[in-house]
Scaffold this motif. Structure first.
Motif, PDB file in Angstrom:
ATOM      1  N   ALA A  72      50.015  20.564  37.554  1.00  0.00           N
ATOM      2  CA  ALA A  72      50.893  19.756  38.406  1.00  0.00           C
ATOM      3  C   ALA A  72      50.124  19.128  39.563  1.00  0.00           C
ATOM      4  O   ALA A  72      50.612  19.068  40.697  1.00  0.00           O
ATOM      5  N   LEU A  74      47.520  20.272  41.008  1.00  0.00           N
ATOM      6  CA  LEU A  74      46.909  21.283  41.869  1.00  0.00           C
ATOM      7  C   LEU A  74      45.763  21.970  41.149  1.00  0.00           C
ATOM      8  O   LEU A  74      45.741  22.038  39.920  1.00  0.00           O
ATOM      9  N   GLU A  90      54.440  22.254  33.177  1.00  0.00           N
ATOM     10  CA  GLU A  90      54.734  21.290  34.231  1.00  0.00           C
ATOM     11  C   GLU A  90      56.129  20.686  34.028  1.00  0.00           C
ATOM     12  O   GLU A  90      56.786  20.290  35.000  1.00  0.00           O
ATOM     13  N   VAL A  93      58.633  22.755  35.798  1.00  0.00           N
ATOM     14  CA  VAL A  93      58.616  22.436  37.228  1.00  0.00           C
ATOM     15  C   VAL A  93      59.395  21.147  37.493  1.00  0.00           C
ATOM     16  O   VAL A  93      60.190  21.071  38.436  1.00  0.00           O
ATOM     17  N   ASP A  94      59.176  20.139  36.660  1.00  0.00           N
ATOM     18  CA  ASP A  94      59.888  18.871  36.836  1.00  0.00           C
ATOM     19  C   ASP A  94      61.402  19.069  36.742  1.00  0.00           C
ATOM     20  O   ASP A  94      62.165  18.514  37.545  1.00  0.00           O
ATOM     21  N   ALA A 116      51.005  29.581  39.388  1.00  0.00           N
ATOM     22  CA  ALA A 116      50.958  28.131  39.229  1.00  0.00           C
ATOM     23  C   ALA A 116      52.315  27.472  39.452  1.00  0.00           C
ATOM     24  O   ALA A 116      52.420  26.475  40.175  1.00  0.00           O
ATOM     25  N   ALA A 120      53.357  24.951  42.567  1.00  0.00           N
ATOM     26  CA  ALA A 120      53.863  23.593  42.360  1.00  0.00           C
ATOM     27  C   ALA A 120      55.206  23.394  43.056  1.00  0.00           C
ATOM     28  O   ALA A 120      55.466  22.343  43.657  1.00  0.00           O
TER      29      ALA A 120
END
Length: 272
Positions: A72, A74, A90, A93-94, A116, A120
């Motif tokens: 993400a 990072l 990811e 996360v979105d 992680a 994020a």
């Protein structure tokens, strides 16, 4: 390689690059050129480069070898033996960041691994009250390098969390293990031999840990709060049933681009 003068370092790197690419390609590394550049950047000397290359050729994940993984946007610090964050996560996360939540929300990442997902979430909402937890001591130590150390807790799922979070969590992510036990031998060697099975093995149907998270989520989430987990395509109907059996309103969000599916559960805003 970071040794001697800048000019000497460039010369050493140029001399080492082609043989390193050949060595990696012979070991079956599909992206040998890119991996060679990362190994060269991580090595402090020719001897260090040889040691890193030997680890990679032996099958250790590249991210564990160089000590970090991209996630993400990072750079997530990573230790040997800790689950490597997957880029497809990811998408989780979105999806999480697209859900409604109050200002300064309480965010919790269970089965956090390297931290992680939590990192994020916190990068996107730095005013959030973030907590993370994992049962694996090595993962907890690693996550404390990527997150505020006092907010990373060691223990089994919700039992690891401060009791004061009960009923206050607005957003709960849980990257639970969801590979059925019978399929563990079919995983790539990198995962099977170098990542903890507690981060991979989801039990007979891959949903053993997911059930425990779903069952506890209703008690720990704030009214209207959400819990999110990944699932395989074949698991989606069962995973939805797990969430619904736990009293959550459930749906699935899919991404063809990432080849990922996220199951989202919500506690009724009225808390009923």
């Amino acid at each position: 390689m970071k040794t001697g003068s800048p000019e000497r370092a460039r010369t050493d790197a140029q001399d080492a690059y082609a043989p390193l690419v050949a060595r990696l390609r012979a070991a079956g590394c599909v992206f040998a050129e890119e991996e060679a550049r990362l190994l060269l950047d991580a090595a402090s000397s020719p001897a260090a480069l040889d040691a890193l290359a030997a680890r990679r050729v032996a099958g250790e994940p590249l991210e564990q070898v160089v000590g970090w993984a991209e996630f993400a946007g990072l750079r997530i610090l990573l230790d040997p033996g800790v689950f490597v964050p997957r880029r497809r996560t990811e998408f989780l996360v979105d999806v999480a960041l697209g859900l409604p939540r109050p200002d300064a929300p309480v965010l919790v990442d269970l089965c956090c691994g390297s931290g992680a997902v939590g990192a994020a979430l916190l990068a996107a909402q730095p005013d959030g009250d973030l907590h993370a937890a994992d049962i694996d001591p090595a993962a907890v130590a690693c996550a404390r390098r990527n997150l505020p150390p006092s907010r990373v807790h060691e223990g089994d799922l919700f039992a690891a969390l401060p009791p004061g979070l009960r009923g206050r969590i607005h957003l709960l992510t849980a990257n639970v293990p969801y590979v059925p036990t019978r399929d563990i031998p079919l995983l790539p060697t990198e995962a099977r031999d170098h990542e903890p099975h507690t981060a991979l093995d989801g039990g007979a149907d891959g949903l053993t840990v997911a059930r425990r998270v779903a069952e506890g989520a209703r008690e720990w989430l704030a009214p209207g709060g959400h819990v999110l987990m990944e699932a395989s395509e074949a698991q989606v109907p069962s995973a939805l049933g797990v969430f619904e059996a736990a009293g959550l309103v459930a749906r699935v969000v899919e991404s063809e681009e990432w080849g990922a599916r996220v199951v989202v559960g919500q506690v009724s805003p009225a808390g009923v």
